[in-house]
Design a protein around this motif. Structure first.
Motif, PDB file in Angstrom:
ATOM      1  N   GLU A  75      80.951   3.888  51.871  1.00  0.00           N
ATOM      2  CA  GLU A  75      81.469   4.765  50.809  1.00  0.00           C
ATOM      3  C   GLU A  75      80.417   5.002  49.729  1.00  0.00           C
ATOM      4  N   THR A  76      79.692   3.956  49.350  1.00  0.00           N
ATOM      5  CA  THR A  76      78.655   4.083  48.331  1.00  0.00           C
ATOM      6  C   THR A  76      77.536   5.010  48.809  1.00  0.00           C
ATOM      7  N   LYS A  77      77.113   4.848  50.051  1.00  0.00           N
ATOM      8  CA  LYS A  77      76.038   5.689  50.585  1.00  0.00           C
ATOM      9  C   LYS A  77      76.500   7.143  50.718  1.00  0.00           C
ATOM     10  N   LYS A  78      77.729   7.352  51.128  1.00  0.00           N
ATOM     11  CA  LYS A  78      78.251   8.715  51.219  1.00  0.00           C
ATOM     12  C   LYS A  78      78.376   9.343  49.834  1.00  0.00           C
ATOM     13  N   LYS A  79      78.746   8.545  48.837  1.00  0.00           N
ATOM     14  CA  LYS A  79      78.810   9.051  47.463  1.00  0.00           C
ATOM     15  C   LYS A  79      77.425   9.492  47.013  1.00  0.00           C
ATOM     16  N   LEU A  80      76.403   8.694  47.299  1.00  0.00           N
ATOM     17  CA  LEU A  80      75.041   9.041  46.915  1.00  0.00           C
ATOM     18  C   LEU A  80      74.618  10.353  47.569  1.00  0.00           C
ATOM     19  N   ILE A  81      74.849  10.489  48.854  1.00  0.00           N
ATOM     20  CA  ILE A  81      74.461  11.711  49.565  1.00  0.00           C
ATOM     21  C   ILE A  81      75.206  12.918  48.996  1.00  0.00           C
ATOM     22  N   THR A  82      76.487  12.773  48.747  1.00  0.00           N
ATOM     23  CA  THR A  82      77.289  13.869  48.195  1.00  0.00           C
ATOM     24  C   THR A  82      76.794  14.268  46.811  1.00  0.00           C
ATOM     25  N   LEU A  83      76.513  13.283  45.960  1.00  0.00           N
ATOM     26  CA  LEU A  83      75.979  13.571  44.629  1.00  0.00           C
ATOM     27  C   LEU A  83      74.644  14.302  44.717  1.00  0.00           C
ATOM     28  N   LEU A  84      73.769  13.859  45.604  1.00  0.00           N
ATOM     29  CA  LEU A  84      72.465  14.500  45.756  1.00  0.00           C
ATOM     30  C   LEU A  84      72.615  15.958  46.164  1.00  0.00           C
ATOM     31  N   PHE A  85      73.418  16.220  47.189  1.00  0.00           N
ATOM     32  CA  PHE A  85      73.621  17.612  47.613  1.00  0.00           C
ATOM     33  C   PHE A  85      74.157  18.454  46.463  1.00  0.00           C
ATOM     34  N   ASP A  86      75.185  17.965  45.813  1.00  0.00           N
ATOM     35  CA  ASP A  86      75.841  18.729  44.759  1.00  0.00           C
ATOM     36  C   ASP A  86      74.910  19.004  43.588  1.00  0.00           C
ATOM     37  N   ARG A  87      74.266  17.972  43.084  1.00  0.00           N
ATOM     38  CA  ARG A  87      73.459  18.137  41.870  1.00  0.00           C
ATOM     39  C   ARG A  87      72.153  18.888  42.121  1.00  0.00           C
ATOM     40  N   ILE A  88      71.526  18.650  43.249  1.00  0.00           N
ATOM     41  CA  ILE A  88      70.299  19.397  43.549  1.00  0.00           C
ATOM     42  C   ILE A  88      70.628  20.879  43.706  1.00  0.00           C
ATOM     43  N   HIS A  89      71.719  21.163  44.385  1.00  0.00           N
ATOM     44  CA  HIS A  89      72.133  22.558  44.567  1.00  0.00           C
ATOM     45  C   HIS A  89      72.485  23.204  43.218  1.00  0.00           C
ATOM     46  N   ARG A  90      73.316  22.548  42.434  1.00  0.00           N
ATOM     47  CA  ARG A  90      73.777  23.131  41.162  1.00  0.00           C
ATOM     48  C   ARG A  90      72.677  23.182  40.105  1.00  0.00           C
ATOM     49  N   GLN A  91      71.907  22.104  39.973  1.00  0.00           N
ATOM     50  CA  GLN A  91      70.951  22.025  38.870  1.00  0.00           C
ATOM     51  C   GLN A  91      69.590  22.653  39.177  1.00  0.00           C
ATOM     52  N   LEU A  92      69.218  22.694  40.459  1.00  0.00           N
ATOM     53  CA  LEU A  92      67.906  23.244  40.809  1.00  0.00           C
ATOM     54  C   LEU A  92      68.006  24.529  41.631  1.00  0.00           C
ATOM     55  N   GLY A  93      69.206  24.865  42.077  1.00  0.00           N
ATOM     56  CA  GLY A  93      69.393  26.109  42.808  1.00  0.00           C
ATOM     57  C   GLY A  93      68.939  26.094  44.255  1.00  0.00           C
ATOM     58  N   LEU A  94      68.650  24.930  44.807  1.00  0.00           N
ATOM     59  CA  LEU A  94      68.280  24.880  46.214  1.00  0.00           C
ATOM     60  C   LEU A  94      69.514  25.091  47.083  1.00  0.00           C
ATOM     61  N   SER A  95      69.315  25.805  48.159  1.00  0.00           N
ATOM     62  CA  SER A  95      70.382  26.000  49.134  1.00  0.00           C
ATOM     63  C   SER A  95      70.703  24.653  49.791  1.00  0.00           C
ATOM     64  N   LEU A  96      71.971  24.435  50.089  1.00  0.00           N
ATOM     65  CA  LEU A  96      72.349  23.201  50.795  1.00  0.00           C
ATOM     66  C   LEU A  96      71.642  23.118  52.144  1.00  0.00           C
ATOM     67  N   ASN A  97      71.329  24.260  52.725  1.00  0.00           N
ATOM     68  CA  ASN A  97      70.626  24.307  54.006  1.00  0.00           C
ATOM     69  C   ASN A  97      69.171  23.842  53.875  1.00  0.00           C
ATOM     70  N   ASP A  98      68.635  23.853  52.656  1.00  0.00           N
ATOM     71  CA  ASP A  98      67.251  23.450  52.418  1.00  0.00           C
ATOM     72  C   ASP A  98      67.112  22.009  51.953  1.00  0.00           C
ATOM     73  N   ILE A  99      68.187  21.231  52.022  1.00  0.00           N
ATOM     74  CA  ILE A  99      68.158  19.835  51.581  1.00  0.00           C
ATOM     75  C   ILE A  99      68.564  18.943  52.752  1.00  0.00           C
ATOM     76  N   GLU A 100      67.706  17.999  53.099  1.00  0.00           N
ATOM     77  CA  GLU A 100      68.062  16.986  54.099  1.00  0.00           C
ATOM     78  C   GLU A 100      67.828  15.621  53.479  1.00  0.00           C
ATOM     79  N   ILE A 101      68.718  14.701  53.789  1.00  0.00           N
ATOM     80  CA  ILE A 101      68.707  13.369  53.172  1.00  0.00           C
ATOM     81  C   ILE A 101      68.858  12.326  54.273  1.00  0.00           C
ATOM     82  N   CYS A 102      68.081  11.262  54.183  1.00  0.00           N
ATOM     83  CA  CYS A 102      68.227  10.144  55.112  1.00  0.00           C
ATOM     84  C   CYS A 102      68.098   8.843  54.333  1.00  0.00           C
ATOM     85  N   ILE A 103      69.068   7.963  54.527  1.00  0.00           N
ATOM     86  CA  ILE A 103      69.015   6.623  53.947  1.00  0.00           C
ATOM     87  C   ILE A 103      68.534   5.671  55.036  1.00  0.00           C
TER      88      ILE A 103
END
Length: 129
Positions: A75-103
């Protein structure tokens, strides 16, 4: 312990580096309950010819790798990934398709810092979150 590597095409990544680092750090502090003063980010700038990317990505495509001592819940790792997608998209304007994350996680005994192995060193924050 957590370290972050961000890969991207040199010029677009360099243009957002400081803001992206702030966004990533805010997400790590919130989701992983990290102290504010624990930021270890590396930006790896690639020439366009050296960065093969999946179809449908733009020059803003980034890969974020988070290296961590194991122990966080799913749950913690999924929260981190979700926050990253949301905030990078909203605050920096990157498309969700242009963001990949791996823990990537490894046991504490595989880490070494401050002259000790990760399972022997005393840290000031919780890993089991």
């Amino acid at each position: 312990m957590s370290q972050v590597k961000v890969y991207g095409v040199k010029e677009p990544l360099r243009a957002i580096r400081n803001r992206l680092s702030d966004v990533i750090h805010g997400c790590v502090v919130e989701a992983l309950q990290f102290p504010e003063n624990k930021r270890a980010h590396r930006f790896l700038y690639l020439e366009p010819d050296d960065f093969f990317m999946p179809e449908g990505r733009t020059e803003q495509y980034i890969i974020i790798e988070l290296l961590m001592i194991e122990g966080r819940t799913v749950e913690t790792k999924k929260k981190l990934i979700t926050l990253l997608f949301d905030r990078i998209h909203r605050q920096l304007g990157l498309s969700l398709n242009d963001i990949e994350i791996c823990i990537l996680e490894s046991p504490a005994h595989n880490w070494g810092f401050r002259g000790q192995t990760g399972d022997d060193v005393s840290i000031s924050y919780q890993i089991k979150v």
